[in-house]
Design a protein around this motif. Structure first.
Motif, PDB file in Angstrom:
ATOM      1  N   UNK A  95      48.431   9.784  75.551  1.00  0.00           N
ATOM      2  CA  UNK A  95      48.090  11.390  74.705  1.00  0.00           C
ATOM      3  C   UNK A  95      46.838  11.188  76.350  1.00  0.00           C
ATOM      4  N   UNK A  96      46.903  12.287  76.882  1.00  0.00           N
ATOM      5  CA  UNK A  96      45.949  12.825  78.113  1.00  0.00           C
ATOM      6  C   UNK A  96      44.921  14.075  77.352  1.00  0.00           C
ATOM      7  N   UNK A  97      43.623  14.002  77.500  1.00  0.00           N
ATOM      8  CA  UNK A  97      42.771  14.699  77.489  1.00  0.00           C
ATOM      9  C   UNK A  97      41.692  15.163  78.880  1.00  0.00           C
ATOM     10  N   UNK A  98      41.909  15.952  79.633  1.00  0.00           N
ATOM     11  CA  UNK A  98      41.237  16.423  80.272  1.00  0.00           C
ATOM     12  C   UNK A  98      39.555  17.195  80.418  1.00  0.00           C
ATOM     13  N   UNK A  99      38.505  15.781  80.316  1.00  0.00           N
ATOM     14  CA  UNK A  99      37.426  16.228  80.188  1.00  0.00           C
ATOM     15  C   UNK A  99      36.916  16.508  78.708  1.00  0.00           C
ATOM     16  N   UNK A 100      37.350  15.620  77.746  1.00  0.00           N
ATOM     17  CA  UNK A 100      37.410  16.560  76.806  1.00  0.00           C
ATOM     18  C   UNK A 100      36.027  16.951  76.255  1.00  0.00           C
ATOM     19  N   UNK A 101      35.139  17.461  75.000  1.00  0.00           N
ATOM     20  CA  UNK A 101      34.135  17.451  74.672  1.00  0.00           C
ATOM     21  C   UNK A 101      33.932  16.735  73.420  1.00  0.00           C
ATOM     22  N   UNK A 102      33.781  16.056  72.876  1.00  0.00           N
ATOM     23  CA  UNK A 102      33.185  15.723  71.530  1.00  0.00           C
ATOM     24  C   UNK A 102      32.766  16.076  70.588  1.00  0.00           C
ATOM     25  N   UNK A 103      33.257  16.305  69.355  1.00  0.00           N
ATOM     26  CA  UNK A 103      32.363  16.743  68.247  1.00  0.00           C
ATOM     27  C   UNK A 103      31.882  15.788  67.458  1.00  0.00           C
ATOM     28  N   UNK A 104      30.663  15.182  66.862  1.00  0.00           N
ATOM     29  CA  UNK A 104      30.463  14.195  65.433  1.00  0.00           C
ATOM     30  C   UNK A 104      29.301  14.935  65.087  1.00  0.00           C
ATOM     31  N   UNK A 105      29.050  14.232  63.845  1.00  0.00           N
ATOM     32  CA  UNK A 105      27.811  14.109  63.151  1.00  0.00           C
ATOM     33  C   UNK A 105      26.765  13.276  63.481  1.00  0.00           C
ATOM     34  N   UNK A 106      25.692  12.939  63.342  1.00  0.00           N
ATOM     35  CA  UNK A 106      24.645  12.162  63.313  1.00  0.00           C
ATOM     36  C   UNK A 106      23.452  11.971  62.596  1.00  0.00           C
TER      37      UNK A 106
END
Length: 239
Positions: free
Chosen positions: A153-164
């Motif tokens: 798999x490959x993703x160019x400069x992805x944005x990660x979404x998560x909860x803290x």
């Protein structure tokens, strides 16, 4: 409703602001301390009692807050003789806590409904309920997923979404019974133990305003934003 406010840390990441003041007492907007804002909010949401867990420069917090009368609250104190982590201070006061109560860090600015969090926790009969907040992180690299020597798999400069975790949670006193008072215990350890026991904590999702004042740039941001946020953070308080 009862709240425990964790205010015993040294605030090392916020130096030099915390050289002579404990972090909960650093001023926001040149008029209010963080702790004063938190106590105004708790009182407005119906909390009538609170315990402040104090340690580093705790005598200044005690002198500033007193018995809580100015907020219409009854406030007592638990003193950390040595650092006990996030959950450790609760163990030293366990016998005087109600069945369910709110716990929060003393350096959080938010317009979270504290009473709503505790009410949902009680309704679900949960052991632990964590207020969570969305975060996004931009990755500046192409991200690869590999397997058996191949890129799959490959993703160019992805944005990660998560909860803290917001540093605000509701706790059932029963969840503390297994731990020995006087020993350090972190929030991370409590969660790991709950997961291992098959009792995953509940989530209280929040998408309003939240800022953990842990670093100088966070503190500068809080002061820059305070004028616009004041009506939400200090609802009902005269200017």
């Amino acid at each position: 409703m009862h709240a425990v406010i964790l205010a015993g840390g040294k605030g090392v990441r916020l130096l030099p602001y915390t050289t002579t003041l404990p972090k909960p007492l650093v001023p926001i907007g040149d008029r209010y301390s963080i702790l004063e804002i938190v106590l105004h909010q708790l009182a407005r949401h119906g909390f009538r009692t609170a315990t402040l867990a104090i340690g580093h420069l705790g005598h200044l917090i005690r002198a500033y807050v007193g018995d809580g009368d100015r907020w219409g609250m009854r406030i007592d104190y638990a003193v950390e003789e040595s650092p006990l982590g996030t959950i450790g201070p609760l163990l030293t006061m366990r016998d005087r806590l109600p069945d369910d109560f709110l716990v929060m860090n003393g350096d959080v600015l938010t317009d979270l409904d504290f009473a709503g969090l505790l009410a949902e926790h009680n309704a679900a009969r949960a052991a632990l309920t964590i207020a969570t907040y969305p975060r996004q992180v931009n990755i500046d690299f192409g991200v690869l997923k590999t397997e058996d020597g191949h890129v799959i798999e490959f993703a160019e400069k992805p944005m990660l979404d998560y909860r803290v975790s917001m540093g605000v949670y509701a706790v059932s006193r029963d969840v503390l019974a297994r731990y020995e008072p006087g020993l350090p215990l972190g929030f991370d350890e409590l969660i790991i133990d709950q997961l291992a026991d098959g009792r995953p904590p509940r989530e209280y999702r929040f998408d309003g305003y939240w800022l953990d004042i842990g670093r100088p740039d966070d503190y500068d941001r809080a002061n820059a934003e305070f004028a616009g946020l004041r009506p939400a953070l200090l609802e009902g308080v005269d200017t």
